[in-house]
Design an enzyme around this catalytic site. Structure first.
Site, PDB file in Angstrom:
ATOM      1  CE  LYS A   1      -4.694   0.774   0.646  1.00  0.00           C
ATOM      2  NZ  LYS A   1      -5.816  -0.084   0.123  1.00  0.00           N
TER       3      LYS A   1
HETATM    4  N1  GLU Z   1      -7.069   0.501  -3.198  1.00  0.00           N
HETATM    5  C1  GLU Z   1      -7.863  -1.466  -3.811  1.00  0.00           C
HETATM    6  C2  GLU Z   1      -8.341  -2.083  -1.984  1.00  0.00           C
HETATM    7  O1  GLU Z   1      -7.564  -1.361  -0.794  1.00  0.00           O
HETATM    8  C3  GLU Z   1      -7.442  -1.661  -4.569  1.00  0.00           C
HETATM    9  C4  GLU Z   1      -6.268  -2.256  -4.248  1.00  0.00           C
HETATM   10  C5  GLU Z   1      -5.926  -2.532  -6.274  1.00  0.00           C
HETATM   11  O2  GLU Z   1      -6.629  -2.646  -7.302  1.00  0.00           O
HETATM   12  O3  GLU Z   1      -4.681  -3.520  -6.466  1.00  0.00           O
HETATM   13  O4  GLU Z   1      -8.335  -2.982  -2.211  1.00  0.00           O
END
Ligand code: GLU
Length: 475
Positions: free
Chosen positions: A106
């Site tokens: 993240k």
């Molecule tokens: N930000 C989204 C999540 O928290 C998508 C992450 C992604 O598609 O890699 O799942």
């Protein structure tokens, strides 16, 4: 935000510990899976409005048992190391549960995206991307970001372009980030994906009488009263699809400036248009407005969908929450303490690691599309249509020879003859993923006497898959 020791990571760890406590894993492996492998912090300056502004960003890699690692990048003033690490951990478990072949990661940039115009944001985003790309923290093979709170297609297009400028010979450059616009290497259905996944998750839950019975619910989604917190990308699409396609009533919407309520159900597109025009929900015609938005989290309804921030249901308000079913469209909306309080009250929680996995699932499809350099359905669509046409022609020929000739209806023919395009295939793959993950989770929930809730079941499934992958590597 809040957890057993006060932090978001502590809250995720408490949930993790509850699950591993029921599993037979070596203490060393339990620790290896729990810890966040690395967090990179970058502070960089950008010259804007005549002076240098310094920004702080993070990219956290929780687990590399599979690569690339995957997870969004958020732009928010609330971004901090504890938050990105907790969110990265959730990505690890989410990917394992949804069977997307990624580790968890993240990123975040501590910024108010509304304080800058598009041109300035582009400079800031490109600079942040530059810092991550040169350290392989954005790379098709190693680390693939995506949209999250405060970011969307536009930011992903800037990141992809920045990557391609720096790695001119990488033929797979487009796969360095997902959630791109369709005309820049994106995939149909990515924008709606997380909200669509929430809808598919609820549809699947309602297919199991025993499960909805645990929440004291019966029947279908038709007529169910739903309160949604946050009409951003995820909340908007979930509420829209649930009301337009499943007949659910969106009785409440909670936004930054307060909440609106209507027993008869709110028209989601009209509410969204009102928010766009006025900046909030206040003054939406035909609904009761309250400035204390959080109070609506405690109102009577059948389904509560927190689709905004983490930590909104905590140890202080959990006891007042009346919803028998909560589906976590946001990441970490229920703290570990609140989770225990709600479970003790008999509330069923469909947990974030499952409920919002639609986004990363369609990101996976986009990444595969980018690596294969071809749109889904391009090769087979017309062949499929031709085969269907042959069947229809043959049936009609046979019917012409019967005593009472019959006809296939025009609507049937129209629907049946059309070959699946990319959007249909993406939705089908997403639906299949959401059904499969739910079934894996509910099997543990029902079959093991010591697992009493879906979250623990989801963690048990995810952790055992991650553990097998580490064990296969000889760790
Ligand atoms: N930000 C989204 C999540 O928290 C998508 C992450 C992604 O598609 O890699 O799942």
């Amino acid at each position: 935000m809040q957890g057993k020791q006060g932090g978001f990571t502590a809250s995720v760890n408490a949930m993790y510990d509850k699950a591993v406590g029921l599993m037979d894993l070596s203490p060393g492996l339990v620790e290896k899976i729990r810890v966040c492998n690395a967090t990179y912090t970058v502070r960089f300056g950008v010259r804007l409005r005549g002076e240098i502004h310094t920004f702080t960003g993070y990219r956290s890699v929780h687990s590399e048992h599979m690569e690339p690692v995957k997870g969004g990048i958020r732009f928010s003033l609330a971004v901090n190391q504890d938050e990105v690490e907790a969110l990265a951990a959730l990505m690890t478990f989410k990917c394992a549960l949804a069977e997307t072949p990624f580790g968890g990661s993240k990123g975040g940039l501590c910024i108010d995206p509304n304080a800058w115009d598009a041109h300035e944001l582009e400079q800031i985003t490109r600079r942040f991307a530059y810092e991550l790309i040169k350290r392989d923290l954005i790379s098709p093979a190693q680390n693939v970001p995506a949209p999250d709170m405060g970011t969307g297609e536009r930011e992903m297009a800037w990141i992809a372009d920045q990557y391609k400028r720096m790695k001119t010979t990488d033929i797979n450059g487009n796969a360095c980030v997902t959630g791109k616009p369709l005309n820049s290497g994106g995939i149909a259905g990515r924008v709606e994906a997380t909200g669509r996944g929430v809808q598919y998750a609820l549809q699947e839950f309602f297919r199991h009488p025993e499960d909805k019975g645990k929440a004291g619910l019966s029947g279908t989604l038709d007529g169910k009263r739903v309160i949604v917190q946050g009409l951003g990308n995820v909340g908007y699409h979930a509420a829209k699809f649930l009301s337009e396609e499943d007949g659910a009533l969106i009785t409440g919407v909670i936004e930054r400036d307060g909440a609106i309520y209507s027993e008869a159900g709110l028209h989601v597109d009209a509410v969204q248009a009102h928010i766009r025009q006025t900046g909030g929900v206040q003054g939406f015609p035909g609904a009761t407005y309250t400035a204390d938005g959080a109070a609506l989290l405690e109102a009577e309804c059948d389904i509560l969908i927190p689709a905004a921030l983490e930590g909104v249901i905590h140890e202080k308000n959990a006891v007042n929450v009346q919803a028998p079913l909560i589906i976590e469209a946001a990441n970490g909306p229920v703290t570990a303490e609140a989770n225990d309080i709600l479970l003790a009250k008999g509330c069923v929680i469909i947990p974030d690691l499952y409920a919002n996995a639609g986004g990363v699932t369609v990101s996976y499809f986009e990444w595969v599309k980018n690596l294969s350099h071809i749109r889904f359905g391009r090769m087979e669509r017309r062949a499929e249509e031709a085969r269907h046409q042959r069947l229809v022609d043959e049936l009609e020929r046979l019917s012409a020879n019967t005593a009472v000739p019959w006809k296939l209806s025009d609507t049937f023919k129209r629907d049946y003859l059309r070959g699946a395009g990319e959007l249909e295939l993406v939705r089908s793959g997403l639906d299949d993923t959401m059904r499969g993950a739910y079934r894996a989770m509910r099997e543990v929930w029902h079959d093991r006497g010591d697992v009493h809730d879906l979250r623990t079941a989801g963690f048990v499934v995810a952790i055992s898959r991650i553990a097998s992958s580490y064990q296969a590597k000889g760790l």
